[in-house]
Design an enzyme around this catalytic site. Structure first.
Site, PDB file in Angstrom:
ATOM      1  N   GLY A 256      54.390  23.376  45.956  1.00 17.74           N
ATOM      2  CA  GLY A 256      55.235  24.288  45.168  1.00 17.74           C
ATOM      3  C   GLY A 256      56.594  24.466  45.819  1.00 17.74           C
ATOM      4  O   GLY A 256      56.945  23.788  46.792  1.00 17.74           O
TER       5      GLY A 256
ATOM      6  N   ASP B  68      41.682  22.772  44.309  1.00 16.96           N
ATOM      7  CA  ASP B  68      41.909  24.086  43.722  1.00 16.96           C
ATOM      8  C   ASP B  68      41.289  25.127  44.652  1.00 16.96           C
ATOM      9  O   ASP B  68      40.092  25.029  44.972  1.00 16.96           O
ATOM     10  CB  ASP B  68      41.240  24.103  42.333  1.00 16.96           C
ATOM     11  CG  ASP B  68      41.612  25.341  41.550  1.00 16.96           C
ATOM     12  OD1 ASP B  68      41.539  26.451  42.118  1.00 16.96           O
ATOM     13  OD2 ASP B  68      41.984  25.192  40.374  1.00 16.96           O
TER      14      ASP B  68
ATOM     15  N   TYR C 117      48.631  39.151  38.143  1.00 12.22           N
ATOM     16  CA  TYR C 117      49.346  38.742  39.361  1.00 12.22           C
ATOM     17  C   TYR C 117      49.388  39.901  40.358  1.00 12.22           C
ATOM     18  O   TYR C 117      48.950  39.765  41.506  1.00 12.22           O
ATOM     19  CB  TYR C 117      50.760  38.305  38.980  1.00 12.22           C
ATOM     20  CG  TYR C 117      51.580  37.771  40.133  1.00 12.22           C
ATOM     21  CD1 TYR C 117      51.308  36.530  40.706  1.00 12.22           C
ATOM     22  CD2 TYR C 117      52.655  38.500  40.642  1.00 12.22           C
ATOM     23  CE1 TYR C 117      52.077  36.038  41.753  1.00 12.22           C
ATOM     24  CE2 TYR C 117      53.428  38.011  41.683  1.00 12.22           C
ATOM     25  CZ  TYR C 117      53.136  36.782  42.239  1.00 12.22           C
ATOM     26  OH  TYR C 117      53.897  36.292  43.271  1.00 12.22           O
TER      27      TYR C 117
HETATM   28  N1  LIG Z   1      59.270  32.538  45.107  1.00 14.25           N
HETATM   29  C1  LIG Z   1      59.237  33.844  45.182  1.00 14.25           C
HETATM   30  O1  LIG Z   1      60.261  34.505  44.924  1.00 14.25           O
HETATM   31  C2  LIG Z   1      57.981  34.571  45.586  1.00 14.25           C
HETATM   32  C3  LIG Z   1      58.026  35.964  45.649  1.00 14.25           C
HETATM   33  C4  LIG Z   1      56.878  36.650  46.025  1.00 14.25           C
HETATM   34  C5  LIG Z   1      55.739  35.976  46.356  1.00 14.25           C
HETATM   35  N2  LIG Z   1      55.710  34.620  46.288  1.00 14.25           N
HETATM   36  C6  LIG Z   1      54.447  33.956  46.616  1.00 14.25           C
HETATM   37  O2  LIG Z   1      54.661  32.788  47.369  1.00 14.25           O
HETATM   38  C7  LIG Z   1      53.733  31.784  46.981  1.00 14.25           C
HETATM   39  C8  LIG Z   1      54.470  30.511  46.578  1.00 14.25           C
HETATM   40  O3  LIG Z   1      55.329  30.816  45.495  1.00 14.25           O
HETATM   41  P1  LIG Z   1      56.337  29.733  44.884  1.00 14.25           P
HETATM   42  O4  LIG Z   1      57.548  30.454  44.469  1.00 14.25           O
HETATM   43  O5  LIG Z   1      56.449  28.593  45.795  1.00 14.25           O
HETATM   44  O6  LIG Z   1      55.560  29.353  43.554  1.00 14.25           O
HETATM   45  P2  LIG Z   1      55.141  27.900  42.991  1.00 14.25           P
HETATM   46  O7  LIG Z   1      54.531  28.145  41.659  1.00 14.25           O
HETATM   47  O8  LIG Z   1      56.289  26.966  43.079  1.00 14.25           O
HETATM   48  O9  LIG Z   1      54.058  27.445  44.035  1.00 14.25           O
HETATM   49  C9  LIG Z   1      52.701  27.778  43.956  1.00 14.25           C
HETATM   50  C10 LIG Z   1      51.899  26.522  44.264  1.00 14.25           C
HETATM   51  O10 LIG Z   1      50.508  26.865  44.219  1.00 14.25           O
HETATM   52  C11 LIG Z   1      49.832  25.845  43.465  1.00 14.25           C
HETATM   53  N3  LIG Z   1      48.626  26.456  42.896  1.00 14.25           N
HETATM   54  C12 LIG Z   1      48.534  27.372  41.906  1.00 14.25           C
HETATM   55  N4  LIG Z   1      47.243  27.678  41.678  1.00 14.25           N
HETATM   56  C13 LIG Z   1      46.501  26.949  42.553  1.00 14.25           C
HETATM   57  C14 LIG Z   1      45.117  26.814  42.814  1.00 14.25           C
HETATM   58  N5  LIG Z   1      44.213  27.514  42.105  1.00 14.25           N
HETATM   59  N6  LIG Z   1      44.724  25.959  43.769  1.00 14.25           N
HETATM   60  C15 LIG Z   1      45.620  25.217  44.475  1.00 14.25           C
HETATM   61  N7  LIG Z   1      46.949  25.292  44.278  1.00 14.25           N
HETATM   62  C16 LIG Z   1      47.384  26.154  43.329  1.00 14.25           C
HETATM   63  C17 LIG Z   1      50.837  25.414  42.424  1.00 14.25           C
HETATM   64  O11 LIG Z   1      50.552  24.153  41.865  1.00 14.25           O
HETATM   65  C18 LIG Z   1      52.127  25.420  43.234  1.00 14.25           C
HETATM   66  O12 LIG Z   1      52.335  24.200  43.899  1.00 14.25           O
HETATM   67  C19 LIG Z   1      52.890  32.358  45.863  1.00 14.25           C
HETATM   68  O13 LIG Z   1      51.676  32.827  46.394  1.00 14.25           O
HETATM   69  C20 LIG Z   1      53.716  33.515  45.361  1.00 14.25           C
HETATM   70  O14 LIG Z   1      52.920  34.532  44.824  1.00 14.25           O
HETATM   71  C21 LIG Z   1      56.805  33.897  45.891  1.00 14.25           C
END
Ligand SMILES: NC(=O)c1ccc[n+]([C@@H]2O[C@H](COP(=O)([O-])OP(=O)(O)OC[C@H]3O[C@@H](n4cnc5c(N)ncnc54)[C@H](O)[C@@H]3O)[C@@H](O)[C@H]2O)c1
Length: 319
Positions: A11, A57, A144
């Protein structure tokens, strides 16, 4: 060299974390189910001798041998996490249970990517870690918000009950290259709309504020948190306290892209918080961390990334 598991490593944040860990000389096992992530985000690492990718997953148990775990797997943007809300809650809750179970077996240190969404629509501004939040348990964002809150509970119960070494990081809005262009997040939305000369959509009157942290700063904070002594668990806020209204952000994007797009206004989505801004005093004290990249510099990098992405149509952006 440590063996480090990054869940959600394909991600946006996960891929930058994999890059940083490899650059630090660590051995990285990236797992992802590619729901919102993409192989494109990590393909430049495929030939690296210390990088391994596994399609998995996190709602299913995983049996591997590692020294540390960063648990990032979870869709982060409303359009994605509301697409299949039951799966979102399962990813946060079953995912946390499975990764904590793995950490318990290996006695590995584990970090949870939590979120400022645990504060809900806050009455306290800026938000400090002691604040318990104001979250709607039955709304469309609850899969979420409550999923992440339950994951925090699980982390602290594993810590208290099984003496597991945990780190809980509450991430505030982060932006940068490799954000998904169609995920409805405000920075990517504004940039893609501006670059394509489309109208820029502002929800509400545009006076609601957000703070935006550049991805490099965020990853630095994450690595520092993992390096803190065992008695420091967090939760700790990591984000940029600089506060901007949506209108200010739109104007900066228009200026930096030299775009002629117009602003249009649409109703605010349900449960959208009016204000979100981290109090980062704990991160400053415990991690010696504070953000360094200005909004202007971060936006320039992000705009350059989206310009390339649109030119190659490499994310299937609608034209
Ligand atoms: N980007 C932000 O501003 C932000 C803010 C607060 C929290 N977060 C947290 O940081 C983490 C990463 O966020 P991001 O922005 O990179 O989001 P993103 O959606 O780009 O990355 C999430 C990754 O998790 C993978 N994923 C989802 N469900 C899955 C599962 N069941 N099994 C395996 N892989 C799975 C997705 O394919 C993706 O690659 C998340 O947990 C998110 O809640 C991000």
């Amino acid at each position: 060299m440590k063996r480090i598991l990054v869940t959600g490593g394909a991600g946006f944040l996960g891929s930058h974390l994999c890059d940083r860990l490899l650059d630090l000389g660590e051995d990285v096992l990236c797992i992802d189910n590619f729901f919102t992530g993409s192989k494109r985000n990590i393909s430049h690492r495929f030939s690296h001798p210390h990088f391994e990718l596994l399609r998995h997953d996190v709602t299913f148990p995983l049996y591997v041998e590692v020294d540390q775990i960063y648990n990032l797997a979870c869709p982060a943007s409303p359009v994605h996490y509301q697409h299949d809300p039951v799966q979102t809650t399962k990813t946060s809750v079953h995912g946390a249970i499975n990764m904590l179970g793995l950490a318990k077996r290996l006695r590995a240190k584990i970090l949870q990517a939590s979120t400022s969404e645990v504060y809900g629509d806050p009455e306290m501004h800026p938000q400090r870690e002691e604040y318990w939040g104001r979250v709607n348990p039955i709304g469309i964002r609850s899969c979420y918000d409550e999923g992440k809150r339950c994951a925090e509970t699980l982390f602290f119960d594993y810590h208290r009950q099984l003496r597991l070494e945990i780190k809980v990081m509450r991430i505030f809005n982060t932006y940068g290259p490799r954000m998904h262009p169609n995920d409805g997040r405000v920075v990517s939305n504004f940039i893609v709309q501006a670059l394509k000369g489309e109208d820029i959509t502002i929800y509400g009157d545009g006076q609601q504020t957000r703070s935006f942290c550049y991805v490099d700063d965020l990853i630095e904070g994450m690595i520092r948190l993992m390096g803190t002594p065992p008695d420091f668990t967090g939760p700790v806020n990591v984000g940029n306290p600089g506060e901007f209204t949506m209108l200010e952000l739109a104007e900066r994007v228009l200026q930096l892209t030299a775009s002629k797009s117009k602003l249009i206004f649409k109703p605010l989505p349900e449960d959208d918080p009016r204000q979100r801004k981290p109090d980062i005093n704990l991160a400053k004290t415990k991690l010696g961390w504070e953000p360094k990249v200005s909004l202007e510099d971060g936006l320039k990098e992000t705009i350059a990334y989206f310009e390339k992405t649109i030119a190659n149509n490499s994310f299937g952006i609608r034209s």
